[in-house]
Write an enzyme that holds these catalytic residues in place. Sequence first.
Site, short mmCIF file in Angstrom:
data_model
loop_
_atom_site.label_atom_id
_atom_site.label_comp_id
_atom_site.label_asym_id
_atom_site.label_seq_id
_atom_site.Cartn_x
_atom_site.Cartn_y
_atom_site.Cartn_z
N LYS A 84 -10.22 -11.27 -2.83
CA LYS A 84 -11.48 -10.54 -2.75
C LYS A 84 -11.27 -9.06 -3.10
CE LYS A 84 -12.85 -13.20 1.18
NZ LYS A 84 -11.86 -12.85 2.23
N LYS A 141 -2.77 -13.30 -8.03
CA LYS A 141 -3.41 -14.04 -6.94
C LYS A 141 -4.90 -13.71 -6.87
CE LYS A 141 -4.28 -13.17 -2.54
NZ LYS A 141 -4.84 -13.65 -1.27
N LYS A 151 0.84 -1.20 0.00
CA LYS A 151 0.00 0.00 0.00
C LYS A 151 0.88 1.25 0.00
CE LYS A 151 -4.49 1.39 1.61
NZ LYS A 151 -5.65 1.14 2.43
P1 ATP Z 1 -8.74 -9.97 1.01
O1 ATP Z 1 -8.51 -9.59 -0.44
O2 ATP Z 1 -9.82 -9.20 1.70
O3 ATP Z 1 -7.46 -10.06 1.80
P2 ATP Z 1 -8.61 -12.79 0.47
O4 ATP Z 1 -9.31 -13.24 -0.73
O5 ATP Z 1 -7.12 -12.63 0.43
O6 ATP Z 1 -9.33 -11.44 0.95
P3 ATP Z 1 -8.51 -13.71 3.18
O7 ATP Z 1 -9.71 -13.68 4.05
O8 ATP Z 1 -7.47 -12.65 3.35
O9 ATP Z 1 -9.00 -13.74 1.66
O10 ATP Z 1 -7.83 -15.11 3.32
C1 ATP Z 1 -8.50 -16.27 3.80
C2 ATP Z 1 -7.66 -17.48 3.52
O11 ATP Z 1 -7.67 -17.76 2.12
C3 ATP Z 1 -6.19 -17.31 3.90
O12 ATP Z 1 -5.73 -18.52 4.47
C4 ATP Z 1 -5.50 -17.06 2.59
O13 ATP Z 1 -4.15 -17.47 2.61
C5 ATP Z 1 -6.34 -17.91 1.66
N1 ATP Z 1 -6.26 -17.40 0.29
C6 ATP Z 1 -6.74 -16.20 -0.14
N2 ATP Z 1 -6.53 -16.06 -1.46
C7 ATP Z 1 -5.90 -17.21 -1.88
C8 ATP Z 1 -5.43 -17.68 -3.14
N3 ATP Z 1 -5.55 -16.96 -4.24
N4 ATP Z 1 -4.84 -18.90 -3.19
C9 ATP Z 1 -4.71 -19.65 -2.08
N5 ATP Z 1 -5.14 -19.27 -0.86
C10 ATP Z 1 -5.73 -18.07 -0.75
MG MG Z 2 -6.12 -11.67 2.05
#
Ligand code: ATP
Ligand code: MG
Length: 321
Positions: free
Chosen positions: A192, A189, A110
């Site tokens: 969300k 990656k 960021k």
């Molecule tokens: P945000 O973008 O809000 O951070 P996120 O999609 O990264 O959301 P998190 O809630 O931060 O989701 O992560 C929840 C779990 O999902 C964590 O264990 C994270 O490592 C896993 N995770 C998130 N995105 C991936 C991905 N693309 N591949 C594998 N694991 C993932």
């Molecule tokens: Mg995340």
Amino acid sequence: MRVLSGIQPTGRFHWGNYFGAIQQYIDLQDEDEAYYFIANLHGLTTIRDPDLLRQYTHDAALDLLALGLDPGRATLFVQSDVPQVSELTWLLMTGTPMGLLERCHAFKEKKEKGLTAEAGLFTYPVLMAADILAYDSNIVPVGADQVQHIEVCRDLARSFNHHFGDVFVIPEAQVLKSAAKVPGTDGEKMSKGYDNTIEVFEEIAAQRKKIMRIPTDSRPLEDPKDPDQDHLFQLYSLFADPDQREQMAATYRAGGFGYGEVKKKLAEVAELFFAEARARRATLEKDPDYVSGVLKDGAERARTKASEVLARVQQACGMRQ
Ligand code: ATP
Ligand code: MG
């Protein structure tokens, strides 16, 4: 062995969340004790609309239960229902070096983009450390993006132990090689926050459309292609059995196919893979009392464990007589 992991209610769960994290939650729930929580305190750093945050929190519980999380075998709760964790965060924060947090990627990225960060984002890894340490967790199933934060947790726990005696259990990350970093529709990656997700419970027609629109390279139909360089192939591999995967890889290497065919196959396997969970979700959706009962129960169990650990920490650092 005690297993713990959390997931943020910052949007609907996507394939990266499922294959990287949730699938491990389900597989590990037969360990001695498994604690899984919906990280709404973390989520508040992103979602500033209270109704939306409430909605995502409820959706998260529904999704996890539909995907096979069993409240008879695992403790499912909402992070803010365990205030002990917030107190533990402060106790850890008093000994956290600024430099350690400055190196953490969420904050660093960021800052590099020239955006201003809130203290909540900066100190996020300390709250995460408290989440883990509050339950004497041994194993933390996560995707590869969280490994750095678990290293921070281990550092903080070790240094606290060094100073105040043997207070914390040192946890370990558990990452699935096959789904450590699931790519999004743009090849980055799946996250969300990036608008590149395919949601687990997205409406079927919308999901199919999204899959058909995944950008691919523009090499001619007849060119042989390297499956390992292609995010569409990586997504397909998540759902395919070894035979299907090998067959698809051979098609790539032979050339003479269109990406449209792969997309259609991907949509089919994905639909089939989540069909049962989708049906379970529809049933659960009609029973909000059941879901809130599960969370209430989970919160009680989680508070019991976290209070015991917090008391031990308070004693060690001079907060109790
Ligand atoms: P945000 O973008 O809000 O951070 P996120 O999609 O990264 O959301 P998190 O809630 O931060 O989701 O992560 C929840 C779990 O999902 C964590 O264990 C994270 O490592 C896993 N995770 C998130 N995105 C991936 C991905 N693309 N591949 C594998 N694991 C993932
Ligand atoms: Mg995340």
